[in-house]
Design a protein around this motif. Structure first.
Motif, short mmCIF file in Angstrom:
data_model
loop_
_atom_site.label_atom_id
_atom_site.label_comp_id
_atom_site.label_asym_id
_atom_site.label_seq_id
_atom_site.Cartn_x
_atom_site.Cartn_y
_atom_site.Cartn_z
N ASP A 117 4.98 6.56 -6.33
CA ASP A 117 4.98 6.24 -5.97
C ASP A 117 4.41 4.96 -6.88
O ASP A 117 3.51 4.81 -7.19
CB ASP A 117 4.33 5.12 -4.55
CG ASP A 117 5.69 5.54 -3.60
OD1 ASP A 117 7.04 6.47 -3.62
OD2 ASP A 117 5.33 4.90 -2.52
N VAL B 42 0.73 6.45 -7.35
CA VAL B 42 0.36 6.60 -7.07
C VAL B 42 -0.11 7.99 -7.59
O VAL B 42 1.16 8.74 -7.77
CB VAL B 42 0.68 6.53 -5.91
CG1 VAL B 42 -0.60 7.22 -4.56
CG2 VAL B 42 1.02 5.77 -4.78
N TYR C 110 -3.78 7.08 -3.48
CA TYR C 110 -3.40 5.85 -2.39
C TYR C 110 -3.81 5.14 -3.19
O TYR C 110 -5.54 4.54 -4.63
CB TYR C 110 -4.92 5.79 -1.54
CG TYR C 110 -4.94 4.59 -0.99
CD1 TYR C 110 -4.12 4.37 0.30
CD2 TYR C 110 -5.85 3.45 -1.39
CE1 TYR C 110 -4.09 3.18 1.41
CE2 TYR C 110 -5.59 2.52 -0.66
CZ TYR C 110 -5.11 2.29 0.48
OH TYR C 110 -4.99 1.33 1.69
N VAL C 111 -3.10 3.74 -3.52
CA VAL C 111 -2.73 2.57 -3.71
C VAL C 111 -2.77 1.13 -3.14
O VAL C 111 -2.01 1.54 -2.36
CB VAL C 111 -2.26 2.23 -5.36
CG1 VAL C 111 -1.96 1.09 -5.71
CG2 VAL C 111 -3.12 3.53 -6.37
N SER C 112 -3.00 0.50 -3.33
CA SER C 112 -3.15 -0.43 -2.57
C SER C 112 -3.19 -1.71 -3.40
O SER C 112 -4.06 -1.55 -4.24
CB SER C 112 -3.67 -1.28 -0.94
OG SER C 112 -5.41 -1.33 -1.54
N HIS D 271 -8.04 1.78 -5.68
CA HIS D 271 -7.33 3.41 -5.29
C HIS D 271 -8.54 3.60 -5.80
O HIS D 271 -9.37 3.98 -5.86
CB HIS D 271 -6.11 3.50 -6.93
CG HIS D 271 -7.43 2.36 -8.45
ND1 HIS D 271 -7.75 3.79 -9.09
CD2 HIS D 271 -7.25 1.13 -8.26
CE1 HIS D 271 -8.35 2.69 -10.26
NE2 HIS D 271 -8.21 1.23 -9.62
N THR E 178 0.87 -1.31 0.12
CA THR E 178 0.00 -0.07 -0.11
C THR E 178 0.91 1.43 0.13
O THR E 178 1.55 1.44 0.63
CB THR E 178 -0.93 0.13 1.55
OG1 THR E 178 -1.21 1.24 1.32
CG2 THR E 178 0.14 -0.36 2.87
N SER E 179 0.62 1.94 -0.54
CA SER E 179 1.04 3.93 -1.12
C SER E 179 0.00 4.61 -0.42
O SER E 179 -1.02 4.49 -1.43
CB SER E 179 1.89 3.90 -1.69
OG SER E 179 3.23 5.12 -1.77
N SER E 180 0.56 5.57 -0.57
CA SER E 180 -0.18 7.05 -0.79
C SER E 180 0.60 7.95 -0.75
O SER E 180 0.51 9.36 -0.36
CB SER E 180 -0.80 7.54 0.79
OG SER E 180 -0.33 7.86 2.02
N GLU F 168 -3.74 7.12 -11.06
CA GLU F 168 -5.17 6.04 -11.17
C GLU F 168 -4.85 5.29 -12.52
O GLU F 168 -6.83 4.91 -13.12
CB GLU F 168 -6.42 7.54 -10.68
CG GLU F 168 -6.41 7.22 -9.39
CD GLU F 168 -7.67 7.93 -8.66
OE1 GLU F 168 -8.46 6.65 -8.30
OE2 GLU F 168 -8.08 8.91 -8.26
#
Length: 158
Positions: free
Chosen positions: A19, A141, A39-41, A35, A13-15, A144
């Motif tokens: 990234d 990130v 934000y993406v996980s 997403h 995960t990253s915000s 999208e």
């Protein structure tokens, strides 16, 4: 800005804007990305269901990865209507004679992922699944969009 490689069974995960979440080797495995803006996980799932197996690695199975990804998203404050999914992988890499459905791992992974996401009310924005070629899937990130590249087919009779 970092690159996060997501191996089989892993969840990342990253915000952090910029990234890269990178999944290489999505053959029959399915990559699930949740997403929202900033934000993406993501989870690299090997099989559709834990079926009584250890769930110490929730990213290994679709039926444990999706709830875990949703919990991480909620913890990050991005759950709900803002959340969208993208999926890739689920190929039939090997050709099996006899039409044995239990060996159609990719198809089962796709069905499990799409079914669980829809059941949870998560819209699937990108669905690059099925076929016979392995894939690499990357999401940055803040952008999208899922970028999927198909790798050379390596189907073989087994």
């Amino acid at each position: 800005m970092s690159t996060h490689h997501v191996g089989i069974g892993q969840i990342v995960t990253s915000s952090t804007a910029g990234d890269r979440i990178d999944m290489l080797g999505l053959g029959s495995c399915v990559g699930i990305f949740l997403h929202a803006p900033g934000y993406v996980s993501a989870a690299h799932c090997l099989l559709d269901a834990a079926k009584g197996r250890s769930t110490d690695t929730p990213g290994k199975f679709v039926d444990t990865a999706v709830p875990h990804l949703l919990a991480l998203s909620e913890k990050a404050g991005v759950a709900g209507r803002r959340l969208t999914a993208s999926i890739a992988g689920g190929a039939q890499i090997f050709a099996f004679s006899g039409g044995r459905p239990e060996l159609e791992i990719g198809a089962r992974n796709i069905e499990a992922a799409t079914g669980l996401l829809r059941k949870r009310g998560i819209r699937i924005a990108t669905n690059d699944t099925g076929g016979t070629t392995p894939r690499r899937a990357i999401m940055v990130v803040g952008e999208e969009r899922l970028v999927v590249t198909h790798q050379a087919a390596r189907a073989a009779a087994a």
